[in-house]
Design an enzyme around this catalytic site. Structure first.
Site: not given
Length: 203
Positions: A116, A145, A164
């Site tokens: 993360r 993000e 991601h």
């Protein structure tokens, strides 16, 4: 990549993973799978987790040579050529990889984050990359993000990035569905489910 863009034939030395040390921070499912792949390349694997004892199964597998405790984070990164962060995000892992941890890395070290984004102090990482205090980073996750267009990470030549999506293979949706079906069968049978989330631990 620059040579390719310039149509230049420019041979270079290739670095082997063999005999290099991989430090895995977050030795859960992803961390263990990463460690197994690294061992296949004949890397020395060390890991960080709360329980520093190796189980009998882990000893017999021979994948990890040493387990570090969370308070030994800087020691682990200092001993690693490559550091993989595979931790979930909880209050305990917020900016776990801070400026001090990044400073403890080898100048030739590479930081890889598949956990993360908020587990790393991104500002400290950017500064270290800009000043070449570490060799580079490979990042699939970020503090914010989508990654803002003004982030310096976009233009750093020593950073590999993906948005991601490291888990987004052609098979992952089918495997997720299979897990759901398996869990439904276990639930209907009154048996223990797979991949249970510990709400107190946060993952």
């Amino acid at each position: 990549m620059a040579a390719k863009s310039n149509h230049q034939w420019d041979p270079y030395d290739v670095e082997e993973l063999r005999r290099k040390t991989l430090g895995v921070i977050g030795f859960g499912d992803i961390g263990r799978a990463t460690a197994a792949l690294a061992k296949a390349f004949k890397m020395n694997v060390i890991a960080l987790r709360r329980n520093t004892s190796l189980s009998e199964k882990e000893k017999s597998e021979g994948i990890v040579s040493k387990i570090y405790s969370p308070d030994q984070l800087n020691e682990l990164v200092a001993a690693s050529d490559y550091v993989v962060v595979a931790t979930p995000y909880t209050p305990a892992t917020h900016q776990l990889i801070n400026a001090a941890a990044i400073a403890a890395m080898k100048p030739t070290g590479v930081l890889i984050n598949v956990g993360r984004g908020k587990c790393i102090d991104e500002a400290a990482l950017i500064e270290a990359l800009q000043r070449r205090r570490i060799r580079g980073a490979a990042l699939d996750v970020f503090e914010t993000e989508p990654l803002p267009a003004e982030s310096p990470l976009w233009d750093l030549p020593n950073v590999f990035m993906s948005p991601h999506c490291a888990d987004r293979t052609k098979e992952f949706q089918y495997e997720s569905l299979e897990l759901f079906v398996d869990n439904m069968k276990l639930y209907m049978a009154g048996e223990q489910l797979l991949n249970i989330c510990d709400k107190k631990a946060g993952y």
